[in-house]
Scaffold this active site. Structure first.
Site, short mmCIF file in Angstrom:
data_model
loop_
_atom_site.label_atom_id
_atom_site.label_comp_id
_atom_site.label_asym_id
_atom_site.label_seq_id
_atom_site.Cartn_x
_atom_site.Cartn_y
_atom_site.Cartn_z
N TYR A 195 -13.48 12.96 -19.77
CA TYR A 195 -13.97 11.60 -19.51
C TYR A 195 -15.12 11.66 -18.52
O TYR A 195 -15.06 12.35 -17.49
CB TYR A 195 -12.82 10.76 -18.97
CG TYR A 195 -13.23 9.42 -18.43
CD1 TYR A 195 -13.95 8.51 -19.21
CD2 TYR A 195 -12.89 9.04 -17.14
CE1 TYR A 195 -14.33 7.28 -18.71
CE2 TYR A 195 -13.26 7.80 -16.63
CZ TYR A 195 -13.99 6.93 -17.42
OH TYR A 195 -14.37 5.71 -16.91
N ASP A 236 -5.07 14.74 -18.32
CA ASP A 236 -5.32 13.34 -18.63
C ASP A 236 -4.72 13.10 -20.01
O ASP A 236 -5.21 13.59 -21.02
CB ASP A 236 -6.82 13.06 -18.64
CG ASP A 236 -7.14 11.58 -18.84
OD1 ASP A 236 -6.32 10.87 -19.44
OD2 ASP A 236 -8.23 11.14 -18.40
N ARG A 289 0.81 -1.21 0.00
CA ARG A 289 0.00 0.00 0.00
C ARG A 289 0.85 1.27 0.00
O ARG A 289 0.36 2.36 -0.30
CB ARG A 289 -0.95 -0.01 1.20
CG ARG A 289 -1.93 1.16 1.23
CD ARG A 289 -3.04 0.94 2.25
NE ARG A 289 -2.54 0.75 3.59
CZ ARG A 289 -2.18 1.75 4.41
NH1 ARG A 289 -2.25 3.00 4.01
NH2 ARG A 289 -1.76 1.48 5.65
N LYS A 323 -5.47 1.46 -20.65
CA LYS A 323 -5.58 1.69 -22.09
C LYS A 323 -4.26 1.39 -22.81
O LYS A 323 -3.84 0.25 -22.86
CB LYS A 323 -6.07 3.12 -22.33
CG LYS A 323 -7.28 3.52 -21.48
CD LYS A 323 -8.46 2.59 -21.60
CE LYS A 323 -9.74 3.10 -20.97
NZ LYS A 323 -9.70 3.34 -19.54
#
Length: 385
Positions: free
Chosen positions: A103, A175, A49, A200
């Site tokens: 988005y 982005d 983490r 992606k």
């Protein structure tokens, strides 16, 4: 080996950020899947983490090298990266300005969550720098952009946005998913923080969910302090798969970009198509700007079917191209933004952003263009009402 910033792009994809197999001298990175590491007598107290397992640390180096930044972090999804980055720099009473066409998941996160935390936000009416400037307040902390934008492939002037932000002491975030680090490096234009849905193009095989942030060491440190509380770290098995996928990033994206240009030019002269959105077309209103800030125009495009052609029937009739929720895999896919990425917006909000029912987002893969063209033509014939 040369410094990573002096290596060729394919060499960077293959060799930077490898985990060395010191024991058996294997050609690929070993996986260290442990979730428990020693805390006594070690230089680094490792914990998944905390984004500091061996595989995580090395993958950060590869992504930073690809985006030409000092450091990077990898996450479980693009939204984990986006939300962690925004929340790392915003607090109650702050204000953020967001590009209008972004988005849908990012839009939904902002409008669903920011009011709970007392964070103000404004959406621009366009991607022009003047729109951003007109919305700046004394408490504005971030200018958030997406270029090329999802799903209409709008192009935002990164240099102009960066210069505006720097003149006001404001942070910039982008982005960069649609372009990928192969076609665009926002740091070259002064953008501070670069975000990716690594699901992606970085993953590229439609089998990985991941997100990434690339930025200066100082900014990554601040994001890390928030990210460890949100728990968006990526499992080391997936980190290993992503590192493997990144080795072919340049080869894949260049082939997809080449194919997208062919497909965009074909669709533009197709009598069944009303409009094609692709920055590599001279008809694109920001074609010249795209040429200035992109190395390639990318493999994403959108097109509007003429009235009388049912968008869903068209996609159901495709035999080679896959109607699919995501994008950027080796295989070509389509999606209806009104049904998926922007389904959480109202019809009025979608139309304000130019997102119509007949809009098809097309992620171009590595197949031969003539095969894709044949598939589109037969599907259009079947979809005419």
């Amino acid at each position: 080996m040369k410094e990573s910033n002096k290596l060729g792009i394919n060499t960077t994809c293959v060799h930077v950020g490898e985990v060395k197999d010191e024991q058996f001298k294997g050609a690929v990175s070993p996986i260290y899947p442990s979730t428990s590491y020693a805390f006594d007598g070690v230089d680094v107290k490792r914990y998944p983490r905390y984004f500091n397992t061996p595989n995580q640390e090395m993958l950060h180096q590869k992504i930073a090298a690809l985006e030409k930044t000092e450091d990077a972090l990898i996450f479980t999804s693009g939204m984990a990266a986006i939300s962690s980055a925004l929340m790392a720099f915003l607090q109650k009473g702050d204000h953020v300005i967001i590009q209008q066409v972004i988005y849908g998941g990012t839009y939904n996160f902002i409008v669903s969550e920011f009011d709970k935390y007392g964070i103000e936000y404004s959406f621009t009416e366009s991607d022009k720098v003047e729109d951003f400037e007109s919305l700046i307040k004394e408490n504005t902390k971030i200018l958030y952009i997406e270029t090329p934008s999802n799903p209409l492939l709008g192009i935002t002037d990164m240099k102009a946005i960066s210069e505006l932000a720097k003149s006001k002491g404001i942070l910039t975030m982008i982005d960069n998913t649609f372009a990928s680090p192969i076609n665009q490096n926002p740091v070259d234009f002064g953008i501070d923080i670069i975000l990716h849905s690594a699901t992606k193009y970085m993953g590229g095989h439609s089998d990985i969910s991941a997100g990434a942030i690339a930025a200066s060491a100082v900014h990554i440190e601040q994001i890390w302090k928030t990210a460890i509380n949100f728990g968006g770290n990526l499992s080391d098995q997936t980190v290993w798969l992503l590192e493997r996928s990144l080795k072919t990033l340049n080869l894949r994206v260049k082939e997809q970009t080449k194919n997208a240009q062919v497909m965009a030019e074909y669709l533009e002269i197709n009598s069944n198509i009303d409009f094609v959105y692709y920055p590599g077309l001279k008809s694109h209103p920001q074609y010249e700007l795209a040429k200035k800030q992109m190395k390639g125009f990318g493999a994403m495009l959108s097109f509007e079917l003429k009235e009388g052609i049912d968008a869903m029937k068209f996609q159901r009739s495709l035999q080679l191209i896959k109607p699919s929720m995501s994008l950027a895999g080796l295989e070509s896919t389509t999606v209806s933004p009104t049904q998926t990425t922007h389904a959480l917006l109202s019809e009025e909000e979608r139309l304000e952003r130019g997102i119509k029912d007949g809009l098809i987002r097309f992620s171009v893969g590595i197949e031969e263009p003539e095969d894709l063209i044949s598939d589109i033509e037969q599907a259009i014939k079947k979809a005419k009402i």
